[in-house]
Design an enzyme around this catalytic site. Structure first.
Site, PDB file in Angstrom:
ATOM      1  N   GLY A   1      47.056  47.978  40.834  1.00  0.00           N
ATOM      2  CA  GLY A   1      45.607  48.083  41.005  1.00  0.00           C
ATOM      3  C   GLY A   1      45.102  49.520  41.029  1.00  0.00           C
ATOM      4  O   GLY A   1      43.971  49.777  41.435  1.00  0.00           O
TER       5      GLY A   1
ATOM      6  N   GLU B   1      57.442  45.684  40.713  1.00  0.00           N
ATOM      7  CA  GLU B   1      56.073  46.171  40.794  1.00  0.00           C
ATOM      8  C   GLU B   1      56.038  47.438  41.653  1.00  0.00           C
ATOM      9  O   GLU B   1      55.976  47.354  42.884  1.00  0.00           O
ATOM     10  CB  GLU B   1      55.169  45.120  41.436  1.00  0.00           C
ATOM     11  CG  GLU B   1      55.106  43.817  40.670  1.00  0.00           C
ATOM     12  CD  GLU B   1      53.811  43.062  40.953  1.00  0.00           C
ATOM     13  OE1 GLU B   1      53.084  42.796  39.991  1.00  0.00           O
ATOM     14  OE2 GLU B   1      53.527  42.779  42.121  1.00  0.00           O
TER      15      GLU B   1
ATOM     16  N   LYS C   1      45.205  36.796  42.757  1.00  0.00           N
ATOM     17  CA  LYS C   1      44.941  37.308  44.119  1.00  0.00           C
ATOM     18  C   LYS C   1      43.770  36.539  44.739  1.00  0.00           C
ATOM     19  O   LYS C   1      43.612  35.355  44.486  1.00  0.00           O
ATOM     20  CB  LYS C   1      44.675  38.817  44.079  1.00  0.00           C
ATOM     21  CG  LYS C   1      45.731  39.585  43.276  1.00  0.00           C
ATOM     22  CD  LYS C   1      45.677  41.048  43.532  1.00  0.00           C
ATOM     23  CE  LYS C   1      46.632  41.763  42.595  1.00  0.00           C
ATOM     24  NZ  LYS C   1      46.855  43.140  42.942  1.00  0.00           N
TER      25      LYS C   1
ATOM     26  N   ASN D   1      48.388  36.975  38.265  1.00  0.00           N
ATOM     27  CA  ASN D   1      48.251  36.878  39.719  1.00  0.00           C
ATOM     28  C   ASN D   1      46.778  37.103  40.027  1.00  0.00           C
ATOM     29  O   ASN D   1      46.300  38.234  39.985  1.00  0.00           O
ATOM     30  CB  ASN D   1      49.122  37.952  40.394  1.00  0.00           C
ATOM     31  CG  ASN D   1      48.862  38.043  41.885  1.00  0.00           C
ATOM     32  OD1 ASN D   1      48.263  37.145  42.480  1.00  0.00           O
ATOM     33  ND2 ASN D   1      49.296  39.138  42.494  1.00  0.00           N
TER      34      ASN D   1
ATOM     35  N   GLU E   1      51.488  43.287  48.561  1.00  0.00           N
ATOM     36  CA  GLU E   1      50.322  43.131  49.451  1.00  0.00           C
ATOM     37  C   GLU E   1      50.664  42.231  50.632  1.00  0.00           C
ATOM     38  O   GLU E   1      50.169  42.422  51.735  1.00  0.00           O
ATOM     39  CB  GLU E   1      49.130  42.581  48.644  1.00  0.00           C
ATOM     40  CG  GLU E   1      48.581  43.642  47.702  1.00  0.00           C
ATOM     41  CD  GLU E   1      47.893  43.107  46.460  1.00  0.00           C
ATOM     42  OE1 GLU E   1      47.566  41.905  46.411  1.00  0.00           O
ATOM     43  OE2 GLU E   1      47.680  43.911  45.527  1.00  0.00           O
TER      44      GLU E   1
ATOM     45  N   SER F   1      49.215  47.592  36.863  1.00  0.00           N
ATOM     46  CA  SER F   1      48.236  48.095  35.898  1.00  0.00           C
ATOM     47  C   SER F   1      48.658  47.858  34.446  1.00  0.00           C
ATOM     48  O   SER F   1      48.435  48.699  33.575  1.00  0.00           O
ATOM     49  CB  SER F   1      47.938  49.579  36.148  1.00  0.00           C
ATOM     50  OG  SER F   1      47.404  49.749  37.445  1.00  0.00           O
TER      51      SER F   1
ATOM     52  N   HIS G   1      55.100  39.570  47.355  1.00  0.00           N
ATOM     53  CA  HIS G   1      54.202  40.545  46.742  1.00  0.00           C
ATOM     54  C   HIS G   1      54.000  41.704  47.719  1.00  0.00           C
ATOM     55  O   HIS G   1      53.933  41.494  48.930  1.00  0.00           O
ATOM     56  CB  HIS G   1      52.866  39.884  46.388  1.00  0.00           C
ATOM     57  CG  HIS G   1      52.025  40.758  45.512  1.00  0.00           C
ATOM     58  ND1 HIS G   1      51.279  41.790  46.016  1.00  0.00           N
ATOM     59  CD2 HIS G   1      51.844  40.773  44.169  1.00  0.00           C
ATOM     60  CE1 HIS G   1      50.669  42.405  45.010  1.00  0.00           C
ATOM     61  NE2 HIS G   1      50.997  41.813  43.885  1.00  0.00           N
TER      62      HIS G   1
HETATM   63  C1  PEP Z   1      49.835  42.610  40.953  1.00  0.00           C
HETATM   64  O1  PEP Z   1      49.192  42.669  41.980  1.00  0.00           O
HETATM   65  O2  PEP Z   1      50.771  41.791  40.866  1.00  0.00           O
HETATM   66  C2  PEP Z   1      49.476  43.513  39.863  1.00  0.00           C
HETATM   67  C3  PEP Z   1      50.377  43.784  38.968  1.00  0.00           C
HETATM   68  O3  PEP Z   1      48.201  44.018  39.877  1.00  0.00           O
HETATM   69  P1  PEP Z   1      47.502  44.947  38.756  1.00  0.00           P
HETATM   70  O4  PEP Z   1      47.903  44.406  37.410  1.00  0.00           O
HETATM   71  O5  PEP Z   1      46.039  44.807  39.002  1.00  0.00           O
HETATM   72  O6  PEP Z   1      48.000  46.335  38.972  1.00  0.00           O
END
Ligand code: PEP
Length: 251
Positions: free
Chosen positions: A174, A168, A11, A9, A98, A214, A96
């Site tokens: 993040g 998630e 972003k 992803n 976000e 992460s 997502h």
């Molecule tokens: C995401 O935003 O889908 C995600 C998993 O981000 P990160 O791996 O940076 O935590």
């Protein structure tokens, strides 16, 4: 049986030329060392066409990070599922955290998006997950159950079979803070149970449930070794070919 998938992803990162370079690098790496899972990159709308032209769809899947909740018309700035599909993409990330948090996406809008994605033969990667407070106050299972039920349980069994889920935990996105492999496994097994209650064991067993938050080369193998963790949705670590491939090679 269900597929193992590693999906990036990106972003709101990379210019078009940077994105095409990164996609080409990942594509070349996958050609050099065949992956033991499906690999997908989900990229900004602006990147879909040039990235589709730069990669080999037989080794690397392509997806968008969102799509509109309307078919077409006077929705300035929106990009429809049909437009996404017309670029050659075959996946779309929906729900997502976000988007839920910053753009007010609700289960109601997500049901529309899922329906339009499926109508256009896009595979939704449907994201669910609790915030830190819900993890700490112990309501996380019920929060996630609600997101799955409200967002997806209007679907027929046939359509539900086309969904990829991504658990998630918002507190792990993040932040550098990963859920432990045990926390991920417990939640994935719980989600699979929720699916089985509604659609039966066979469909539940055939649903890919990815972990996101992460995930990096150093923790991917431990996470992916868990029986109910069928891969990852990768944010930050998808922006460097070596890191992304380090995660892919955990399978
Ligand atoms: C995401 O935003 O889908 C995600 C998993 O981000 P990160 O791996 O940076 O935590």
């Amino acid at each position: 049986m269900r597929k193992n998938i590693v999906a990036g992803n990106w972003k709101m990162n990379t210019t078009v030329s940077e994105g095409v370079e990164l996609a080409k690098e990942v594509n070349a790496a996958l050609k050099a060392a065949k992956a033991n899972c499906d690999v997908v990159i989900c990229v900004p709308f602006t990147h879909l066409c040039p990235v589709a032209a730069a990669i080999d769809a037989t080794v690397l899947g392509l997806g968008a990070e969102n799509c509109a909740d309307h078919k077409s018309g006077a929705y300035t700035g929106e990009v429809s599922a049909a437009m996404v599909a017309s670029t050659g993409a075959n996946y779309v990330i929906l729900g997502h955290s976000e988007r839920r948090q910053y753009y007010g996406e609700t289960s109601e809008t997500l049901r529309e998006k899922v329906a339009l994605a499926l109508e256009n033969n896009l595979k939704p990667i449907f994201c669910i997950g609790e915030v830190l407070e819900e993890r700490e106050n112990g309501t996380f299972n019920e929060v996630v159950r609600c997101q799955v039920e409200e967002g997806l349980f209007n679907l027929s069994a046939e359509d539900f079979g086309k969904i990829v889920l991504a658990y998630e935990p918002v507190w792990a996105i993040g932040t550098g803070k990963t859920a432990t492999a045990e926390q991920a496994e417990d939640m994935h097994a719980f989600i699979r149970g929720v699916i089985a209650e509604k659609y039966g064991k066979e469909i539940a067993d055939n649903t890919s449930i990815l972990y996101g938050g992460s995930c990096k080369p150093s923790n991917a193998a431990e996470l992916f070794a868990k029986p109910n963790v069928d891969g990852g949705l990768i944010g930050g670590a998808a922006l460097k070919c070596a890191d992304f491939m380090g995660i892919v090679s955990a399978f």
